[in-house]
Design a protein around this motif. Structure first.
Motif, PDB file in Angstrom:
ATOM      1  N   PHE A 275      49.213 -42.964  26.977  1.00  0.00           N
ATOM      2  CA  PHE A 275      49.635 -41.864  25.998  1.00  0.00           C
ATOM      3  C   PHE A 275      50.172 -41.992  24.631  1.00  0.00           C
ATOM      4  CE2 PHE A 275      52.616 -38.355  25.310  1.00  0.00           C
ATOM      5  CZ  PHE A 275      51.910 -37.295  25.811  1.00  0.00           C
ATOM      6  N   LYS A 276      51.051 -43.237  24.860  1.00  0.00           N
ATOM      7  CA  LYS A 276      51.414 -43.507  23.450  1.00  0.00           C
ATOM      8  C   LYS A 276      50.356 -43.840  22.416  1.00  0.00           C
ATOM      9  CE  LYS A 276      54.863 -46.238  20.797  1.00  0.00           C
ATOM     10  NZ  LYS A 276      55.967 -47.069  20.716  1.00  0.00           N
TER      11      LYS A 276
ATOM     12  N   GLU B 278      47.163 -42.880  22.488  1.00  0.00           N
ATOM     13  CA  GLU B 278      46.343 -41.669  22.158  1.00  0.00           C
ATOM     14  C   GLU B 278      47.060 -41.022  21.282  1.00  0.00           C
ATOM     15  OE1 GLU B 278      44.382 -39.899  25.501  1.00  0.00           O
ATOM     16  OE2 GLU B 278      43.360 -42.045  25.956  1.00  0.00           O
ATOM     17  N   THR B 279      48.353 -40.396  21.484  1.00  0.00           N
ATOM     18  CA  THR B 279      49.387 -39.351  20.721  1.00  0.00           C
ATOM     19  C   THR B 279      49.958 -39.751  19.636  1.00  0.00           C
ATOM     20  OG1 THR B 279      50.820 -39.235  22.273  1.00  0.00           O
ATOM     21  CG2 THR B 279      48.855 -37.979  22.779  1.00  0.00           C
TER      22      THR B 279
ATOM     23  N   ASN C 177      52.973 -40.732  20.323  1.00  0.00           N
ATOM     24  CA  ASN C 177      54.218 -40.349  20.971  1.00  0.00           C
ATOM     25  C   ASN C 177      54.451 -40.734  22.358  1.00  0.00           C
ATOM     26  OD1 ASN C 177      55.040 -39.072  18.220  1.00  0.00           O
ATOM     27  ND2 ASN C 177      54.190 -37.466  18.920  1.00  0.00           N
TER      28      ASN C 177
ATOM     29  N   PRO D  68      55.680 -39.976  26.304  1.00  0.00           N
ATOM     30  CA  PRO D  68      55.632 -38.415  26.828  1.00  0.00           C
ATOM     31  C   PRO D  68      57.221 -38.380  27.070  1.00  0.00           C
ATOM     32  CG  PRO D  68      55.014 -40.147  28.430  1.00  0.00           C
ATOM     33  CD  PRO D  68      54.911 -40.811  26.952  1.00  0.00           C
TER      34      PRO D  68
ATOM     35  N   GLY E 157      48.422 -33.929  31.266  1.00  0.00           N
ATOM     36  CA  GLY E 157      47.249 -34.704  30.220  1.00  0.00           C
ATOM     37  C   GLY E 157      46.420 -35.334  31.042  1.00  0.00           C
TER      38      GLY E 157
END
Length: 104
Positions: free
Chosen positions: A59-60, A62-63, A65, A67, A76
């Motif tokens: 997640f970090k 790809e974004t 940040n 979650p 997601g």
């Protein structure tokens, strides 16, 4: 020519012996099965924590940040659920991104 009649079937003593043998086997097997279930639940929870930690990292990446909650991973489509197989919850620290097993 008086023939003795042969009777088919089991005697009461034979039935009691078979029931005693079965009960002794059950007394040996059942406690071991419940112990194995506890071990399996622990291993399943460890695997869930490792999976969630990897998905937090993904997640970090790809974004950019971390979650804010583990439920954000579900939203997601990173994971289907964020609980252990035995239903226990998993801890998450959003500031560090660290996933920890619950203390139950």
């Amino acid at each position: 020519m008086n023939k003795l009649k042969k009777e088919d079937g089991f005697t009461l003593v034979e039935m009691l012996i078979v029931l005693m043998i079965i009960s002794v086997l059950l007394l040996i097997i059942v406690p071991n099965m419940s112990k194995n279930t506890d071990v399996a639940n622990g291993k399943g929870c460890e695997a869930t924590v490792k999976l969630l930690q990897a998905q937090v990292h993904a997640f970090k990446l790809e974004t950019g940040n971390l979650p804010l909650t583990l439920e954000a991973l579900e939203a997601g489509n990173y994971v289907e659920k964020t609980t252990c197989p035995n239903g226990a919850t998993v801890g998450y620290e959003p500031s560090t991104g660290k996933v920890t097993p619950s203390t139950q």
